[in-house]
Design a protein around this motif. Structure first.
Motif, PDB file in Angstrom:
ATOM      1  N   SER A 141      14.240 -18.101 -21.184  1.00 49.39           N
ATOM      2  CA  SER A 141      15.504 -18.547 -20.579  1.00 49.39           C
ATOM      3  C   SER A 141      16.028 -19.793 -21.274  1.00 49.39           C
ATOM      4  CB  SER A 141      15.299 -18.840 -19.087  1.00 49.39           C
ATOM      5  OG  SER A 141      14.991 -17.669 -18.385  1.00 49.39           O
TER       6      SER A 141
ATOM      7  N   PRO B   6      20.671 -15.449 -18.668  1.00 51.33           N
ATOM      8  CA  PRO B   6      19.873 -15.171 -17.460  1.00 51.33           C
ATOM      9  C   PRO B   6      18.801 -14.119 -17.749  1.00 51.33           C
ATOM     10  CG  PRO B   6      22.058 -14.172 -17.295  1.00 51.33           C
ATOM     11  CD  PRO B   6      22.075 -15.033 -18.517  1.00 51.33           C
TER      12      PRO B   6
ATOM     13  N   THR C 147      16.489 -13.301 -15.233  1.00 54.18           N
ATOM     14  CA  THR C 147      15.940 -12.933 -13.933  1.00 54.18           C
ATOM     15  C   THR C 147      15.834 -11.418 -13.824  1.00 54.18           C
ATOM     16  OG1 THR C 147      18.149 -12.879 -12.960  1.00 54.18           O
ATOM     17  CG2 THR C 147      16.956 -14.983 -12.890  1.00 54.18           C
TER      18      THR C 147
ATOM     19  N   GLU D 134      17.117  -9.464 -11.804  1.00 57.41           N
ATOM     20  CA  GLU D 134      18.408  -8.849 -11.509  1.00 57.41           C
ATOM     21  C   GLU D 134      19.219  -8.625 -12.787  1.00 57.41           C
ATOM     22  OE1 GLU D 134      17.211 -11.547  -9.977  1.00 57.41           O
ATOM     23  OE2 GLU D 134      16.578 -10.497  -8.147  1.00 57.41           O
TER      24      GLU D 134
END
Length: 832
Positions: free
Chosen positions: A589, A595, A597, A599
């Motif tokens: 990151s 991003p 993550t 998701e």
């Protein structure tokens, strides 16, 4: 078109099965000089089944049974005598090695026992036993006259319609559209569908990207007469620690061995029409003669009748080579027997004949397949140096995970020097240098005790610390050796072709990664790989390191000949870094400013992104271990920059380097199968718990589909299973490495295929296949879940059995990092 093959000859395949195969496909067999005039004439003629590699053991066993009946079938005397063999051990480590072989022989139904030095003296009174700690006795091993066996096989071949022309040289193999059409000889052209090169050192073969890595060595034999008549029926002696063998021969003895300093021949490409006895070299033979006299002191007063020096052919890894060329269809090779041609000949001929007639052999012969080599391993310098190491190694004790010392640094990652300076210890795979582990500063393994070679290794704590870091912080493993292909098309040709050739559904959204198998018609794994969809018409394929030649040939022979469809080997274009651990997401990151993550970057996903100053980095959310993390495929020119950035950024997260031994421990404790060891051409997805990777419910046709549908309906006859050793002392007991027999309720049911110490479970974990045999008939039965779960298991390590708990799924509840069930199912089956 034709291809120049200087000095190549062809020998008949060495079994009646192959003779019948020859008749079926109407091929002609030719040889440059006389049958049995080469190394065969000087062969010791000991048919021994004492082999470490399973396929070699099976070949030797078949040969023994074949030769036993050959004289009766052909009328040609072969000199077959079932005298048995005794393999001597002067050290405890050698005895352990023999015990491991004995365990394999016994479960295959080949009588074998470990005996004491006193029992050796009873079986062979002339043997000096004062320095022995034990031995292995195989009563059904035999002696033959190698030349007569060849003549018997030639007689059988002739009766089945095979023509044998001696003193006929082959100058060209004729090839059209990538397939053999004939051969050109000094007696004219011969049309044929198949060409088999069995010429050994007489023929120097260069078929890119395959090779026949044959070199020559001096072989010393001695013949002594006037021995007691009791010696005529005595067992053959194999004294590997003394580097010699001893057998009876025409009223005397024949003895020879493997020198520590062999003399290579024909190094300038010079070929000899017929192998002649070379000049005597008593100084060179003296160490072997001394070993012989120490082992049999009564020979001091006997006369040496003859000393023979003759050449022999060896391969870079001490295993023979067989199979079809990856570039020319119908061109088969069977050569490089490493001085074991008489033991392997019958079985090797059988498997090659099956390969030619049926398209595949009846056993897994990948350890012998010529496609395990590449063009990089065919240079004269490489062959000369490696073979000079190989021949002495024939007698040296080969402990688990030993490495060749010559022919190294042939293929290296751009990070090699940087990693080497940080304490990397290297192993080699397909010519590629890969890190085993990193020695911490101030600690030198050379100063540590390495006597317990089959026990707890010196690197145990080092690998344990790397595993701990993978689980608690973040580690980097250089995995650049993986085979990498890009397949693309202008239309839908790439997708349509890959959908047919692979078992899983590849019609996924762009950016997704699919684990899939490349199956054969029987549903077995020809390859186990990951494929990322880069665009609608472009795919990035990642395969095991040693798949580079095999996978390329398999796809090339099956992809449509369409100019709009392209396949490129991009292995050398990308450096691969495996970023493993719970803090991998933090490191990536900060370096990418994107991003990461779940998701935005779910499991089994691929996207191109920038890392540091470099862009175009292919980042995949897989690790090949089951731990969280990412694979970074980096254009080679950015490799050093990205590695430096990752290591600098990762310092605050406890980053460190790790090697393949740590990866192996992680993948085995997570029950991940490894192609080439756990998976092979005879293992299907149904047998190893990978049904979810097969698109049977998609209504799509693919290679192997019918076989898998039949298995789904009828059940499987073997089942991939995890075993956790329960009463095993890691510090004191012998370690399992691979190939150990598995017992269920006291009955043999299979063998382990791989093993490792699990630093998470603090136990040894073995993976292997369990079979179900009817106790009365021996017939194979379907293996059910209940059959696995209701048994009491033991793993045999060199003759000692250890209790084990069988599991069909990993102990995920014991891992420090818990994962959701769907994630485990998605990523739980990758390859090392």
């Amino acid at each position: 078109g034709s291809r120049q093959l200087p000095g190549v000859g062809i020998l008949p395949l060495r079994s009646p099965s192959s003779v019948h195969a020859c008749a079926q496909v109407k091929r002609a067999l030719r040889y440059q000089e006389r049958l049995a005039a080469g190394t065969t004439r000087f062969c010791a003629g000991i048919v021994s089944t004492a082999r470490h590699v399973s396929i070699e053991l099976k070949m030797a066993d078949y040969s023994n049974k074949l030769y036993q009946q050959l004289e009766q079938e052909t009328g040609v005397q072969t000199g077959y005598m079932k005298t048995g063999s005794i393999s001597l051990a002067q050290t405890q480590d050698r005895l352990i090695s023999l015990k491991r072989i004995a365990s394999s022989l016994n479960v295959m139904g080949i009588p074998c026992e470990i005996i004491t030095p006193k029992q050796v003296a009873q079986l062979h009174p002339l043997i000096n036993i004062h320095d022995l700690v034990g031995a292995m006795y195989v009563p059904e091993d035999a002696l033959v006259s190698s030349a007569n066996v060849s003549l018997a096989l030639a007689t059988a071949a002739s009766r089945n319609g095979v023509q044998i022309h001696e003193r006929t040289s082959v100058s060209h193999v004729l090839i059209q559209k990538g397939r053999v059409t004939g051969v050109e000889t000094d007696r004219g052209k011969i049309q044929c569908q198949y060409f088999v090169n069995c010429a050994g050192q007489v023929g120097l073969l260069k078929l890119s990207p395959s090779l026949v890595p044959v070199k020559d060595r001096w072989r010393s034999l001695s013949l002594l007469n006037s021995l007691p008549t009791s010696f005529l029926s005595s067992a053959a002696i194999v004294d590997l620690d003394g580097r010699i063998y001893i057998r009876n021969w025409q009223g005397g003895i024949l003895s020879g061995g493997f020198e520590k300093n062999p003399k290579p021949l024909f190094t300038e490409g010079r070929n000899q029409l017929e192998i002649q006895n070379l000049q005597e070299d008593w100084d060179h033979f003296e160490p072997l003669l001394s070993a012989l006299l120490r082992r049999m002191p009564d020979l001091e007063a006997l006369q040496i009748m003859q000393l023979v020096n003759c050449p022999e052919s060896f391969t870079p890894d001490m295993r023979c080579i067989m199979g079809e060329s990856p570039t020319v269809r119908g061109y088969f090779v069977l050569a490089g027997m490493n001085s074991a041609g008489i033991s392997y000949g019958g079985g090797a001929g059988k498997y090659l004949a099956e390969w030619m007639v049926n398209g595949y052999p009846s056993e897994n012969v990948w350890p012998l397949d010529l496609k395990r080599f590449g063009t990089l391993q065919s240079s004269r310098t490489f062959l000369r140096h490696r073979v000079m190491e190989v021949m002495p190694l024939m007698c040296d004790l080969k402990v688990p995970r030993w490495d060749f010392q010559t022919g190294r640094q042939l293929r290296t990652s751009p990070l090699y020097d940087r990693l080497d300076a940080q304490g990397a210890r290297w192993m080699e795979k397909h010519g590629f240098e890969r890190v085993k582990y990193f020695v911490p500063p101030g600690k030198d393994l050379l100063d540590l005790d390495q006597s317990k070679t089959f026990y707890k290794p010196d690197w145990f704590d080092i690998v344990g610390s790397e595993v701990k870091c993978c689980k608690e912080a973040v580690c980097v493993i250089d995995m650049s050796s993986f085979t990498k292909f890009e397949i693309s098309s202008t239309g839908d040709q790439a997708l349509e072709s890959l959908q047919y050739l692979f078992s899983n559904d590849l019609d996924v959204p762009v950016g997704h990664v699919v684990h899939t198998g490349m199956l054969n018609e029987k549903g077995g794994y020809e390859n186990d790989c990951s494929i990322a969809r880069l665009s609608k018409r472009s795919f990035f394929m990642i395969s095991p390191t040693d798949q580079q030649v095999h996978c390329w040939a398999w796809l090339k022979n099956r992809l449509p000949n369409d100019s709009n469809l392209t396949m490129e080997d991009v292995t050398w274009k990308y450096t691969a870094l495996n970023l493993i651990g719970p803090r991998a997401v933090d490191v990536l990151s900060e370096l990418s400013y994107a991003p990461i993550t779940p998701e935005h970057f779910p499991s089994l996903f691929c996207k191109e992104m920038s890392v540091g100053y470099a862009n175009g980095i292919r980042v995949m959310s897989i690790t090949h271990t089951g731990e969280p993390g990412f694979m970074l495929y980096i254009p080679i020119e950015y490799a050093l920059h990205v590695y430096n950035e990752v290591m600098n950024m990762g310092q605050k997260y406890g980053i460190r380097n790790a090697g393949y031994y740590a990866l192996r421990s992680l993948r085995i404790e997570k029950f991940f199968a490894f192609w080439g060891q756990d998976l092979d051409a005879f293992t299907t997805p149904m047998e190893c718990g990978r049904e979810f990777q097969v698109k049977l419910d998609k209504g799509m046709q693919f290679v192997g589909q019918e076989a898998l549908l039949e298995q789904k309906q009828n059940g499987v006859y073997k089942r991939f299973t995890m075993f956790i050793l329960e009463d095993h002392d890691t510090d004191m007991d012998l370690w399992p490495w691979w190939g150990e027999p598995i017992f269920r309720n006291g009955r043999y049911v299979g063998k382990t295929t791989s093993s490792a110490y699990s630093y998470t479970l603090e136990r040894h974990v073995c993976l292997g296949f369990v079979h179900h045999f009817d106790e009365k008939t021996g017939e194979e039965l379907v293996v059910t879940t209940d059959f696995i779960n209701q048994g009491e298991y033991e793993i045999d390590i060199a003759g000692q059995r250890f209790q084990a708990k069988a599991k069909l799924y990993p102990f995920s509840s014991l891992f420090t990092h818990r994962r959701r069930k769907d994630e485990v199912e998605l990523s739980g089956y990758q390859r090392e």
